[in-house]
Write a protein that holds these residues in place. Structure first.
Motif: not given
Length: 208
Positions: A116, A187, A183, A55, A190-191, A58-59
């Protein structure tokens, strides 16, 4: 370093009723409840390290188009205008709204990207089994502090308010930056759901 930070925890206190219990040993996906109030005192998230690393990567990839690509285009009479996250911060600065520009830049750009990056560094260290407590304990503490600082959803609300106010007076067009921004925001969410801070402390602080 004191002895308390070099031994595994043996006692766990319930956050709801302060009941003390032996520290449970859980596998991924398992949870432990307080015997007295049935509150969940510990939860092991499934596959937290691999998911957090994926993640985070991707982030970070999505952050580039989310920040620099146009989010929305507007056409009013013969005037065309586009807005992106970076251009919005720049416009605030040019209009001498320095404090608002700095706050927006920090909470919508630096804070989420910082989360991130920290999650990626810590996740890779655990995966490669190269944990350095002295250098990465500050990162864990900083992650916990910065965890609630990012405010991408506030900027998203601002976009929605702008759409609602301008839709009757101008032609609005949504660009690829909006998809990237959504998105990117997802992310970050989601993290939060995948990042296991309890596991991280066990791995880094006590070198489990």
């Amino acid at each position: 370093m004191t002895a308390a930070t070099t031994t595994k925890p043996t006692i766990l206190a319930c956050r709801e009723c302060d009941n003390l219990m032996p520290y449970p040993v859980l596998k991924e996906g398992q949870q432990a409840r307080c015997r007295q109030c049935r509150h969940i005192v510990l939860y092991r998230k499934p596959n937290p390290v691999n998911r957090s690393v994926a993640i985070a990567i991707a982030g970070l990839i999505l952050s580039v188009p989310a920040i620099f690509l146009p989010i929305m285009s507007m056409k009013m009479f013969s005037i065309n205008s586009t807005v992106s996250l970076s251009s919005a911060v720049y416009a605030l600065w040019l209009n001498e709204l320095y404090f608002v520009a700095v706050v927006t830049c920090f909470f919508c750009i630096f804070a989420p990207i910082g989360k991130l990056v920290i999650a990626l560094i810590l996740g890779l260290q655990i995966k490669m089994d190269q944990i350095k407590r002295n250098s990465y304990m500050p990162l864990i503490k900083f992650y916990q502090k910065i965890d609630s600082w990012e405010m991408l959803e506030v900027f998203m609300i601002g976009i929605l308010v702008s759409i609602f106010k301008l839709r009757a007076d101008a032609d609005l067009f949504f660009d690829l930056g909006l998809v990237s921004y959504i998105l990117f925001m997802l992310s970050i969410v989601a993290l939060k759901l995948s990042f296991d801070k309890e596991l991280l402390w066990n791995k880094v602080v006590i070198n489990d």
